[in-house]
Structure formats: C-alpha cells, structure tokens
Write a protein that holds these residues in place. Structure first.
Motif, PDB file in Angstrom:
ATOM      1  N   LEU A 152      94.926  31.960  14.543  1.00  0.00           N
ATOM      2  CA  LEU A 152      95.486  33.294  14.715  1.00  0.00           C
ATOM      3  C   LEU A 152      96.117  33.395  16.100  1.00  0.00           C
ATOM      4  O   LEU A 152      95.423  33.305  17.113  1.00  0.00           O
ATOM      5  N   GLY A 153      97.433  33.544  16.135  1.00  0.00           N
ATOM      6  CA  GLY A 153      98.139  33.678  17.402  1.00  0.00           C
ATOM      7  C   GLY A 153      98.835  32.405  17.811  1.00  0.00           C
ATOM      8  O   GLY A 153      98.207  31.353  17.940  1.00  0.00           O
ATOM      9  N   ALA A 154     100.171  32.501  18.020  1.00  0.00           N
ATOM     10  CA  ALA A 154     100.964  31.311  18.355  1.00  0.00           C
ATOM     11  C   ALA A 154     101.462  31.357  19.791  1.00  0.00           C
ATOM     12  O   ALA A 154     102.616  31.068  20.084  1.00  0.00           O
ATOM     13  N   GLY A 155     100.562  31.765  20.709  1.00  0.00           N
ATOM     14  CA  GLY A 155     100.848  31.582  22.121  1.00  0.00           C
ATOM     15  C   GLY A 155     100.548  30.154  22.514  1.00  0.00           C
ATOM     16  O   GLY A 155     100.407  29.267  21.655  1.00  0.00           O
ATOM     17  N   ILE A 156     100.420  29.874  23.798  1.00  0.00           N
ATOM     18  CA  ILE A 156     100.184  28.494  24.230  1.00  0.00           C
ATOM     19  C   ILE A 156      98.840  27.979  23.720  1.00  0.00           C
ATOM     20  O   ILE A 156      98.695  26.799  23.402  1.00  0.00           O
ATOM     21  N   MET A 157      97.847  28.881  23.569  1.00  0.00           N
ATOM     22  CA  MET A 157      96.541  28.456  23.058  1.00  0.00           C
ATOM     23  C   MET A 157      96.651  28.031  21.596  1.00  0.00           C
ATOM     24  O   MET A 157      96.286  26.909  21.227  1.00  0.00           O
ATOM     25  N   GLY A 158      97.150  28.935  20.753  1.00  0.00           N
ATOM     26  CA  GLY A 158      97.244  28.635  19.329  1.00  0.00           C
ATOM     27  C   GLY A 158      98.203  27.508  19.022  1.00  0.00           C
ATOM     28  O   GLY A 158      97.940  26.662  18.149  1.00  0.00           O
ATOM     29  N   SER A 159      99.335  27.457  19.744  1.00  0.00           N
ATOM     30  CA  SER A 159     100.323  26.404  19.493  1.00  0.00           C
ATOM     31  C   SER A 159      99.795  25.037  19.899  1.00  0.00           C
ATOM     32  O   SER A 159     100.020  24.036  19.201  1.00  0.00           O
ATOM     33  N   SER A 160      99.090  24.964  21.032  1.00  0.00           N
ATOM     34  CA  SER A 160      98.488  23.688  21.439  1.00  0.00           C
ATOM     35  C   SER A 160      97.486  23.213  20.400  1.00  0.00           C
ATOM     36  O   SER A 160      97.476  22.038  20.003  1.00  0.00           O
ATOM     37  N   LEU A 161      96.640  24.134  19.928  1.00  0.00           N
ATOM     38  CA  LEU A 161      95.648  23.786  18.908  1.00  0.00           C
ATOM     39  C   LEU A 161      96.310  23.295  17.626  1.00  0.00           C
ATOM     40  O   LEU A 161      95.877  22.291  17.038  1.00  0.00           O
ATOM     41  N   ALA A 162      97.340  24.008  17.175  1.00  0.00           N
ATOM     42  CA  ALA A 162      97.990  23.644  15.918  1.00  0.00           C
ATOM     43  C   ALA A 162      98.524  22.219  15.964  1.00  0.00           C
ATOM     44  O   ALA A 162      98.341  21.425  15.028  1.00  0.00           O
ATOM     45  N   ILE A 163      99.193  21.871  17.061  1.00  0.00           N
ATOM     46  CA  ILE A 163      99.783  20.536  17.176  1.00  0.00           C
ATOM     47  C   ILE A 163      98.701  19.466  17.282  1.00  0.00           C
ATOM     48  O   ILE A 163      98.759  18.428  16.604  1.00  0.00           O
ATOM     49  N   LEU A 164      97.695  19.708  18.118  1.00  0.00           N
ATOM     50  CA  LEU A 164      96.634  18.710  18.297  1.00  0.00           C
ATOM     51  C   LEU A 164      95.832  18.497  17.011  1.00  0.00           C
ATOM     52  O   LEU A 164      95.536  17.356  16.632  1.00  0.00           O
ATOM     53  N   LEU A 165      95.473  19.582  16.319  1.00  0.00           N
ATOM     54  CA  LEU A 165      94.699  19.460  15.085  1.00  0.00           C
ATOM     55  C   LEU A 165      95.509  18.783  13.979  1.00  0.00           C
ATOM     56  O   LEU A 165      94.980  17.964  13.222  1.00  0.00           O
ATOM     57  N   ALA A 166      96.794  19.120  13.882  1.00  0.00           N
ATOM     58  CA  ALA A 166      97.648  18.504  12.859  1.00  0.00           C
ATOM     59  C   ALA A 166      97.766  17.000  13.089  1.00  0.00           C
ATOM     60  O   ALA A 166      97.771  16.216  12.137  1.00  0.00           O
ATOM     61  N   ARG A 167      97.843  16.589  14.342  1.00  0.00           N
ATOM     62  CA  ARG A 167      97.932  15.153  14.636  1.00  0.00           C
ATOM     63  C   ARG A 167      96.656  14.414  14.275  1.00  0.00           C
ATOM     64  O   ARG A 167      96.691  13.200  14.036  1.00  0.00           O
ATOM     65  N   ARG A 168      95.533  15.135  14.227  1.00  0.00           N
ATOM     66  CA  ARG A 168      94.273  14.525  13.812  1.00  0.00           C
ATOM     67  C   ARG A 168      94.070  14.592  12.303  1.00  0.00           C
ATOM     68  O   ARG A 168      93.031  14.189  11.800  1.00  0.00           O
ATOM     69  N   GLY A 169      95.054  15.155  11.580  1.00  0.00           N
ATOM     70  CA  GLY A 169      94.986  15.144  10.126  1.00  0.00           C
ATOM     71  C   GLY A 169      94.661  16.463   9.471  1.00  0.00           C
ATOM     72  O   GLY A 169      94.603  16.545   8.236  1.00  0.00           O
ATOM     73  N   ALA A 170      94.440  17.522  10.238  1.00  0.00           N
ATOM     74  CA  ALA A 170      94.128  18.822   9.644  1.00  0.00           C
ATOM     75  C   ALA A 170      95.378  19.465   9.055  1.00  0.00           C
ATOM     76  O   ALA A 170      96.498  19.232   9.522  1.00  0.00           O
ATOM     77  N   GLU A 171      95.170  20.260   8.012  1.00  0.00           N
ATOM     78  CA  GLU A 171      96.239  21.104   7.469  1.00  0.00           C
ATOM     79  C   GLU A 171      96.106  22.467   8.141  1.00  0.00           C
ATOM     80  O   GLU A 171      95.116  23.173   7.946  1.00  0.00           O
ATOM     81  N   VAL A 172      97.103  22.857   8.938  1.00  0.00           N
ATOM     82  CA  VAL A 172      97.002  24.034   9.793  1.00  0.00           C
ATOM     83  C   VAL A 172      97.964  25.122   9.341  1.00  0.00           C
ATOM     84  O   VAL A 172      99.140  24.846   9.064  1.00  0.00           O
ATOM     85  N   THR A 173      97.469  26.363   9.275  1.00  0.00           N
ATOM     86  CA  THR A 173      98.338  27.524   9.130  1.00  0.00           C
ATOM     87  C   THR A 173      98.249  28.311  10.425  1.00  0.00           C
ATOM     88  O   THR A 173      97.161  28.706  10.857  1.00  0.00           O
ATOM     89  N   LEU A 174      99.402  28.529  11.051  1.00  0.00           N
ATOM     90  CA  LEU A 174      99.473  29.225  12.331  1.00  0.00           C
ATOM     91  C   LEU A 174     100.093  30.603  12.095  1.00  0.00           C
ATOM     92  O   LEU A 174     101.250  30.721  11.703  1.00  0.00           O
ATOM     93  N   PHE A 175      99.300  31.653  12.322  1.00  0.00           N
ATOM     94  CA  PHE A 175      99.731  33.027  12.060  1.00  0.00           C
ATOM     95  C   PHE A 175     100.244  33.677  13.350  1.00  0.00           C
ATOM     96  O   PHE A 175      99.585  33.598  14.393  1.00  0.00           O
ATOM     97  N   GLU A 176     101.386  34.345  13.248  1.00  0.00           N
ATOM     98  CA  GLU A 176     101.995  34.972  14.420  1.00  0.00           C
ATOM     99  C   GLU A 176     102.677  36.277  14.018  1.00  0.00           C
ATOM    100  O   GLU A 176     103.416  36.315  13.039  1.00  0.00           O
TER     101      GLU A 176
END
Length: 403
Positions: free
Chosen positions: A6-30
């Motif tokens: 929840l939230g695509a600021g620097i916190m949410g965006s960093s998490l989305a990219i890092l988790l996706a690279r580890r194989g997670a399927e991520v939905t980023l809400f903004e």
C-alpha cells in the motif's frame, strides 16, 4: 508468494522491486496516477547522518538514521541499476546556526564532534557520498560566514559531510524500474479504504479501495505491507494496530527551481529550529525552503484533511514568503530566484512520531528514534521516518519475507 503493498512512495516502490526480484508476485496500490508523486518526489533529498538532530543530545536519533543514510546510495543504486551518486550535491553542507536556534553554539560543537566520531567509525562509512572515515566537521571563520550569511542572525557556520540527491530524477528512475518489472502489478488511482483477513485458515488477505469506477476488491494475498504516510494509521487500527504515543501529520511545500544560467549559491541548512535550507545540486537545479512559509497543515488527526490545490496567487505568495524568509539569514537565494526559468511549489504529507513547533526546544519533533517496522501476523506497517531510511527498511522486510 502474493504480496500487496500500500503506497508507491520510495518505501513501497523499493519493496515492490526488491520483492519481485526475489520471485514474489506484487500488487502495488497508489492513490495518484503514478508512483512517487508525493513527498518522495518533492523533498530536498537529504541523506541523513543525524547532523540536524542536535536537539537530541543523546545521539539516539542520529544512531537511528545513520545506518539508513550510510546504505542509501548502494541500495538504491542496486534497485535502480544506476549509480545514483551522480545525482547528488557535490559539496559538503554548510550548517548555519541561527541566533534563535534551540541549541547553542557550545552544545552544537560538542554534538558535532561526537557525531563525527560515530559516523566515521561506522562499518559502512565508505558507502556514503564522501569519505567519512576520519572526517571532521569544521567551523568556518567569521569572515567566511559573513560572505554567505547575515551576521545579525547567523551565530556560526560549520561544514558537515551530509549530501542530498535530486529526488525528481530518483523518482523517474523508480518509475522506469517498476515499469520494467514483470512481477509488479501497479494499481494506480486506487485509494485503499480497508484491509481485511479473507480466509483465517490459510491466512490470506483482501484489499478494498475506491477507484474512479467505484469500489473494488483485490483478493488472495499472502501478505500485506502498509507503506503509506498519509492514511497509514487508520488502516493499521482496522487490523488491530491502533495508534500510540504522539504524532504529527504535516503538509509541507518548498520551491524546486531551474535556472537559465549557472548560479553558485552553496548548499546551506539553517537550524536548529523552524528555519530552512538551500540545496544546490548542479548549479542550475535548486531546492529552497523556509519552514514557516511552507507549512500548510500540521495535524494530529489520524486522517487529516488534504489541503486544497494551491491557486496561482497562493503559490506566488509562498514563493515570496520563502524568499524573504531565507533572505533574513542567507545571501544567494535572490540570485537563484532572479535567474529562474522554472519555479515549482510542491510538497506532500510527512508523518512523524512527535509534535509541537520545532522552533521550541520542548518539541518532540527534534527526535527521530522511534520509526521502523510493526507487525501483526502477515500484516506489516512501516513508519519510514525519513526518505533516506526507506531503502534499508525495504531490504530488512524483503529478507524476512523471502529469505
């Protein structure tokens, strides 16, 4: 693993990219129409080592922000696959002590010495933007000070090692990285209104929100991460993490200036109190703030009212107030604004654990020693604290979830 962020600021965006690279399927809400459109884009980009927290003489705040500041450049460079050091200020900051500072000159000099030792001995000191090991903050001479600041209001000046990055460039790079990630589904123009357990047996979650076409629900998430600044506490309360302590939701704006010619006004920070700063990124890109002129809202509400869009006249007034405020201390801001080809008045909500006027010694906003990660099962809530702390917190959560 399916993860909702929840939230695509620097916190949410960093998490989305890092988790996706580890194989997670991520939905980023903004809630906005693109990531990084709030305070993560519109701030001075200071990569904190703790020098502005001289109001906390225990060094607790400095210790809390130090690790994130040290690791910011290497982590973000890895996330964006680009060395971001080229988008930073190139000179050490000038720290100007105001005559009405909440810290006097003697205490500030003692604080600097202790913080120089703390920062220089950090195991990741070489990862910062300058060579911190052995660094000594230097008090400039009275003659040097009088060339850049009004001697009637400036008590002293110091060179400190902190740097700042151009947040607009960083935000654009994050947008490109998110667009390139096949495992990140970006749901923009989506205002999250609730997060509820979907199936107690398998621990799944659903995210409910408002869109331009009405209510919408996303289901089947193994984990939810609340990375919002605006609205985070209200959602936390709904899942059993009620707010505690004291807090402040402040909406601040500043000036982002592009000049048509080279201007060599130095980067300087006027403190410690309700003052402001100038950031010179490349002699033609600047940030200017004067705290009292840019503070549009200061609320202790869990969900404060969003300020109305500024009119042209209101923006013009803010520009004038920031310019006149800085001019009471620093020389050179007029040179920037007189050479401007573009002036943007921008900002966003900033959350902090603390409240009160920062012009007062008693304000708990002089402390930044309590932000971090809160958990309830597979629901995570993140108080980012500072822009520069977000990437490190994102790596901590990524390792915890993905190994």
């Amino acid at each position: 693993m399916r993860i909702a962020i929840l939230g695509a600021g620097i916190m949410g965006s960093s998490l989305a990219i890092l988790l996706a690279r580890r194989g997670a399927e991520v939905t980023l809400f903004e809630k906005d129409d693109a990531p990084m459109m709030g305070a993560s884009r519109w701030n001075e980009g200071k990569i904190h080592l703790g020098y502005i927290y001289a109001g906390d003489q225990t060094l607790s705040s400095a210790r809390h922000v130090l690790s994130g500041g040290m690791s910011f450049a290497p982590i973000v460079s890895e996330i964006l696959q680009t060395d971001i050091r080229s988008f930073s200020t190139v000179e050490d900051d000038l720290f100007i002590l105001h005559k009405d500072s909440v810290v006097d000159e003697r205490d500030f000099k003692g604080y600097l010495k202790r913080l120089d030792d703390l920062a220089g001995s950090h195991p990741n000191a070489n990862d910062y933007f300058g060579n911190l090991p052995g660094y000594t903050s230097r008090q400039i001479s009275r003659k040097e000070l009088e060339l850049i600041a009004d001697p009637e209001t400036a008590v002293a000046g110091f060179r400190v090692p902190e740097r700042s990055v151009q947040t607009g460039i960083i935000a654009d790079l994050y947008n490109s990285a998110l667009a390139d990630s096949e495992k990140v589904n970006l749901e923009t123009n989506f205002t999250v209104t609730n997060v509820v357990p979907q199936d107690l047996d398998n621990g799944s979650w659903q995210v409910i929100g408002e869109t331009a076409n009405g209510p919408k629900t996303h289901k089947d998430y193994d984990c939810v991460i609340n990375a919002l600044w605006y609205g985070r506490m209200g959602l936390d309360a709904k899942v059993g993490l009620p707010p505690s302590g004291v807090w402040s939701n402040r909406y601040r704006v500043s000036l982002f200036v592009k000049t048509k010619k080279v201007v060599k006004t130095p980067s300087a920070f006027v403190a410690v109190g309700a003052f402001g700063d100038v950031k010179n990124y490349d002699n033609q890109s600047f940030y200017l703030s004067w705290y009292p002129a840019g503070l549009l809202s200061d609320s202790t509400d869990v969900l404060p009212k969003m300020p109305a869009p500024l009119t042209t006249e209101q923006k013009k007034e803010i520009v004038g107030n920031i310019q006149s405020g800085i001019a009471t201390v620093l020389f050179g801001a007029d040179d920037i604004l007189n050479a401007a080809q573009e002036i943007r008045v921008e900002g966003g909500f900033v959350f902090a654990q603390g409240k009160g006027s920062i012009a007062r010694r008693s304000s708990t906003l002089h402390f930044r020693d309590k932000f971090g990660i809160n958990r309830k099962g597979q629901y995570y809530s993140i108080d980012t604290g500072k822009y520069s702390s977000a990437p490190e917190l994102a790596t901590i959560i990524t390792k915890e979830l993905m190994g």
